[in-house]
Design a protein around this motif. Structure first.
Motif, PDB file in Angstrom:
ATOM      1  N   THR A   1       1.915  52.084 -43.918  1.00 27.84           N
ATOM      2  CA  THR A   1       1.757  51.952 -45.371  1.00 27.84           C
ATOM      3  C   THR A   1       0.675  50.959 -45.768  1.00 27.84           C
ATOM      4  O   THR A   1       0.225  50.986 -46.908  1.00 27.84           O
TER       5      THR A   1
ATOM      6  N   ASP B   1      -6.210  64.688 -43.588  1.00 27.44           N
ATOM      7  CA  ASP B   1      -5.161  64.899 -42.599  1.00 27.44           C
ATOM      8  C   ASP B   1      -4.778  63.585 -41.931  1.00 27.44           C
ATOM      9  O   ASP B   1      -3.591  63.328 -41.662  1.00 27.44           O
TER      10      ASP B   1
ATOM     11  N   ARG C   1      -2.543  61.578 -44.279  1.00 31.49           N
ATOM     12  CA  ARG C   1      -1.185  62.120 -44.349  1.00 31.49           C
ATOM     13  C   ARG C   1      -0.406  61.827 -43.061  1.00 31.49           C
ATOM     14  O   ARG C   1       0.774  61.474 -43.100  1.00 31.49           O
ATOM     15  N   THR C   2      -1.086  61.952 -41.913  1.00 32.37           N
ATOM     16  CA  THR C   2      -0.415  61.670 -40.654  1.00 32.37           C
ATOM     17  C   THR C   2       0.012  60.201 -40.572  1.00 32.37           C
ATOM     18  O   THR C   2       1.116  59.886 -40.119  1.00 32.37           O
TER      19      THR C   2
ATOM     20  N   VAL D   1      -1.547  61.076 -51.620  1.00 30.49           N
ATOM     21  CA  VAL D   1      -0.391  61.319 -50.763  1.00 30.49           C
ATOM     22  C   VAL D   1       0.849  60.618 -51.289  1.00 30.49           C
ATOM     23  O   VAL D   1       1.965  61.175 -51.266  1.00 30.49           O
ATOM     24  N   ARG D   2       0.680  59.392 -51.826  1.00 27.15           N
ATOM     25  CA  ARG D   2       1.826  58.642 -52.317  1.00 27.15           C
ATOM     26  C   ARG D   2       2.324  59.129 -53.664  1.00 27.15           C
ATOM     27  O   ARG D   2       3.422  58.787 -54.089  1.00 27.15           O
TER      28      ARG D   2
ATOM     29  N   GLU E   1       2.646  51.242 -34.020  1.00 27.94           N
ATOM     30  CA  GLU E   1       2.805  52.063 -35.200  1.00 27.94           C
ATOM     31  C   GLU E   1       1.779  53.178 -35.272  1.00 27.94           C
ATOM     32  O   GLU E   1       1.873  54.049 -36.124  1.00 27.94           O
TER      33      GLU E   1
ATOM     34  N   VAL F   1       0.636  58.103 -43.091  1.00 28.79           N
ATOM     35  CA  VAL F   1       1.721  57.817 -44.032  1.00 28.79           C
ATOM     36  C   VAL F   1       3.031  58.383 -43.524  1.00 28.79           C
ATOM     37  O   VAL F   1       4.082  57.744 -43.589  1.00 28.79           O
ATOM     38  N   SER F   2       2.984  59.619 -42.978  1.00 25.20           N
ATOM     39  CA  SER F   2       4.216  60.224 -42.466  1.00 25.20           C
ATOM     40  C   SER F   2       4.749  59.476 -41.255  1.00 25.20           C
ATOM     41  O   SER F   2       5.938  59.571 -40.935  1.00 25.20           O
ATOM     42  N   SER F   3       3.869  58.732 -40.559  1.00 24.40           N
ATOM     43  CA  SER F   3       4.307  57.957 -39.395  1.00 24.40           C
ATOM     44  C   SER F   3       4.796  56.565 -39.774  1.00 24.40           C
ATOM     45  O   SER F   3       5.149  55.785 -38.898  1.00 24.40           O
ATOM     46  N   GLY F   4       4.776  56.262 -41.056  1.00 20.90           N
ATOM     47  CA  GLY F   4       5.305  54.970 -41.486  1.00 20.90           C
ATOM     48  C   GLY F   4       4.261  53.897 -41.701  1.00 20.90           C
ATOM     49  O   GLY F   4       4.608  52.742 -41.930  1.00 20.90           O
TER      50      GLY F   4
ATOM     51  N   PRO G   1       0.221  56.521 -34.664  1.00 19.23           N
ATOM     52  CA  PRO G   1       0.690  57.806 -34.134  1.00 19.23           C
ATOM     53  C   PRO G   1      -0.314  58.395 -33.184  1.00 19.23           C
ATOM     54  O   PRO G   1      -1.510  58.124 -33.266  1.00 19.23           O
TER      55      PRO G   1
END
Length: 288
Positions: free
Chosen positions: A255, A244, A247-248, A284-285, A232, A250-253, A234
Motif C-alpha cells: 500500500t 498491471d 494492481r498486482t 485501483v483504490r 512483501e 495492491v492485491s498483494s498488500g 510478489p
C-alpha cells in the motif's frame, strides 16, 4: 617640568557653507606627558642582550677550539668544525627549552640538567684541546668561557622565570592535559579510519575473489529481517504494464506509494514516472 610628546588626534566638527552643515574631520596636535623611564626594564633588556652576545662568543670560541681538536683525527676540516658546533648548541638549546618552561618549574628541571651535562662535555673538550697542545692552564681558561656563558644565561633565565603557585599550576596542568588529549585523539581517529578502510578493502577483495558473501544471500533469515520489503514483493509471472503492476502490488498488500513505485520499476518499466504510478494507484483504490 615633565617631559611631553606630541600626538596627532582627530575629531568631527560642524562646517557650514551656504547654510548647509556637514561634520568634517579636524586634525589637531596635543601634547601628552611621557611616562617615567622604566630603568628596570632597560637594565634587564641590556643584560639579556649582553647574555646573547656572550652566548654567540662562546659558540665561536668553543667551535674554534674543539674543531681544532677534532681536526687532528678527522680528514675533512669542515666536518670537524661542524661537529664542534654541536657541543655548545646542545646546551644552548637546552637553555632555550628552559626559557619556554619558565612558568613551569617542574618541566624546566629536565632541560636544565641536560644543559649542565652538555656544558660539562663541551668544557671537557675545550680543556682537552689545551692539554694536547701542551697548554693545560690555557685550556682551562678557554673552557671557562662556556662556563661563564652558561652561568650568565642561568641568572638571566632565573630572573625572567615566573613560577606559578600550586593551585594555578594544577589548573594549567589540567588544561594542558585536556588539550593534549584532544590533540592525541586526532591522530588516533586517523589511525582507526585507516585501519577500518584497510579491513573494508580486504573484505571487498575477498568477496570479489570467492563470489557472493553469505551476507548477501537473500534466503537467509537475517537478510529477510533487514529487508522486510522483499517479503512483501510478489513474484512476477511475466512482462507487465504499469497498470498491471500497480494492481498486482495492491492485491498483494503493498500500500505504500514508494513501495508500489519500486515494484513497478522492477517488474514493468524501470523509467516509470511517479505521477503515472500514483494515477493508476488512485484508480485501483477507487471504490467500484
Amino acid at each position: 617640568m615633565p617631559r611631553t610628546r606630541t600626538v596627532e588626534r582627530s575629531r568631527l566638527v560642524p562646517h557650514t557653507i551656504d547654510g548647509t552643515t556637514h561634520l568634517v574631520l579636524d586634525r589637531y596636535e596635543e601634547k601628552v606627558p611621557l611616562p617615567p623611564r622604566d630603568w628596570d626594564r632597560l637594565v634587564l633588556t641590556g643584560v639579556t642582550a649582553a647574555a646573547a652576545v656572550i652566548g654567540v662568543a662562546s659558540i665561536i670560541w668553543s667551535t674554534a677550539s674543539i674543531g681544532s681538536l677534532l681536526d687532528l683525527v678527522v680528514p675533512l676540516t669542515a666536518a670537524a668544525y661542524a661537529a664542534a658546533l654541536v657541543f655548545d648548541l646542545v646546551w644552548l638549546s637546552c637553555m632555550a627549552l628552559e626559557w619556554l618552561a619558565r612558568y613551569d618549574q617542574e618541566r624546566a628541571v629536565l632541560p636544565r640538567r641536560a644543559g649542565y651535562v652538555a656544558l660539562g662535555i663541551a668544557m671537557g673538550a675545550v680543556g682537552a684541546h689545551g692539554w694536547i697542545a701542551g697548554e693545560f692552564a690555557i685550556g682551562c681558561v678557554a673552557a671557562a668561557v662556556s662556563g661563564l656563558a652558561k652561568v650568565m644565561w642561568s641568572v638571566v633565565l632565573r630572573h625572567h622565570a615566573k613560577p606559578l603557585d600550586s593551585h594555578t599550576q594544577q589548573w594549567v596542568d589540567a588544561e594542558r592535559a585536556k588539550a593534549g588529549g584532544r590533540l592525541a585523539m586526532v591522530s588516533v581517529r586517523r589511525e582507526l579510519t585507516r585501519a577500518e578502510e584497510a579491513v573494508a578493502a580486504e573484505r571487498a577483495a575477498l568477496s570479489g575473489a570467492s563470489g557472493p558473501s553469505p551476507d548477501a544471500d537473500p534466503d537467509r533469515p537475517e537478510a529477510r529481517v533487514e529487508n522486510p520489503d522483499d517479503e512483501e514483493t510478489p513474484a512476477t509471472t511475466g512482462p507487465m504494464t504499469i497498470a498491471d503492476a500497480v494492481r498486482t502490488a495492491v492485491s498483494s498488500g503493498i500500500t505504500d506509494p514508494d513501495a508500489v513505485l519500486r515494484y513497478v520499476r522492477k517488474v514493468a518499466d524501470a523509467n516509470a514516472k511517479e505521477s503515472s504510478v500514483e494515477r493508476y494507484l488512485r484508480t485501483v483504490r477507487r471504490p467500484a
